[in-house]
Write a protein that holds these residues in place. Sequence first.
Motif, short mmCIF file in Angstrom:
data_model
loop_
_atom_site.label_atom_id
_atom_site.label_comp_id
_atom_site.label_asym_id
_atom_site.label_seq_id
_atom_site.Cartn_x
_atom_site.Cartn_y
_atom_site.Cartn_z
N GLY A 4 4.15 11.20 70.96
CA GLY A 4 4.14 11.95 72.29
C GLY A 4 3.39 13.13 71.87
O GLY A 4 2.89 13.98 72.89
N PHE A 5 2.53 13.52 70.99
CA PHE A 5 1.90 14.72 70.69
C PHE A 5 0.44 14.34 70.34
O PHE A 5 0.06 13.29 69.64
CB PHE A 5 2.20 15.58 69.45
N ARG A 80 13.86 26.12 77.73
CA ARG A 80 13.71 24.99 76.68
C ARG A 80 15.03 23.90 76.66
O ARG A 80 14.70 22.74 76.59
CB ARG A 80 13.75 25.26 75.09
N GLY A 83 15.13 21.45 79.38
CA GLY A 83 14.10 20.23 79.23
C GLY A 83 12.63 20.70 79.82
O GLY A 83 11.64 19.78 80.09
N SER A 84 12.36 22.18 79.66
CA SER A 84 11.27 22.79 79.97
C SER A 84 10.84 22.30 81.37
O SER A 84 9.61 21.55 81.47
CB SER A 84 10.07 22.42 78.95
N GLY A 169 2.07 18.65 73.22
CA GLY A 169 3.05 17.73 73.79
C GLY A 169 4.54 18.21 74.16
O GLY A 169 4.79 19.43 73.39
N ARG A 170 5.03 17.81 75.12
CA ARG A 170 6.47 18.16 75.07
C ARG A 170 6.76 19.49 75.47
O ARG A 170 7.49 20.25 74.73
CB ARG A 170 7.21 17.86 74.01
N SER A 171 5.80 20.17 76.24
CA SER A 171 5.90 21.87 76.76
C SER A 171 5.78 22.35 75.54
O SER A 171 6.25 23.63 75.28
CB SER A 171 6.95 21.98 77.51
N GLN A 172 5.01 22.10 74.30
CA GLN A 172 4.76 22.74 73.19
C GLN A 172 3.40 22.77 72.70
O GLN A 172 2.48 21.87 73.11
CB GLN A 172 5.37 22.35 71.77
N GLY A 223 9.64 16.90 67.20
CA GLY A 223 8.79 16.14 67.40
C GLY A 223 7.37 16.41 66.81
O GLY A 223 6.54 15.75 66.09
#
Length: 238
Positions: A4-5, A80, A83-84, A169-172, A223
């Motif tokens: 996912g990144f 966080r 789930g951002s 990815g994933r709000s990071q 992740g």
Amino acid sequence: MSDGFTLTPIRHLDARLVTHDWTWAKANAAAIATHWDRRRAAAPKMFDGCVLLACACRIEGDVCRIDLFETRFSRFIAFRDAGSPDPTVFNAFAAVVPWTSDGAALLGIMGGHTANAGQAYFPCGTPDRQDIRPGGRVDLAGSAAREFLEETGIGLAADAPEAWVLLAGRSQRAFLRPVRFPDDAQALLARMEAHRRAEAVPELAGFLATRGPDDIDGARMPGFVRAYLADAFAAAYG
């Protein structure tokens, strides 16, 4: 893309402090306060200090430009844990990835009193006011080096190469700086553990070495760590 990144090599980081009106945090103030009370009851040593989150991140050639704004840790942790939900805001941080002379990447295991208890990742932290420089520049490279020194007792050599891998990815947005040390894993782990045991209140519960894909722990590693290690070990072992 891995786990996912996306992974992007970066040569330079240009981070700046900006003013940002975080609408989501304002609209959810009551829920944030309740969530913080619940989190503090479980981990009373958590502190609601100022942290920096990102509201923009763009790549221009080999430079990544990041806009960061100040907010409270209670807002960040509620965001966080939810789930951002605001796609315009994300957690941007930098970390040193310590590689040993015998090919291991070392991770820290977060202590039980922290917000990420039990998780294993590279020594790092969310940037804060200590990382703001004159003119509004945010020193993400300095933040990574400072956190690494605080958690391991090991400073980076002045001539250590500075190149980054952006995991997005994933709000990071995780900016990882691989650094190769002359010590083998056993020696470097011993140095880190000696420092940890000497601390009055260590942030970490311990360290671990990863040497190949079989050491990637889906339960404990976030992740971005899994994605980085999978890519690095694939390159090393084909």
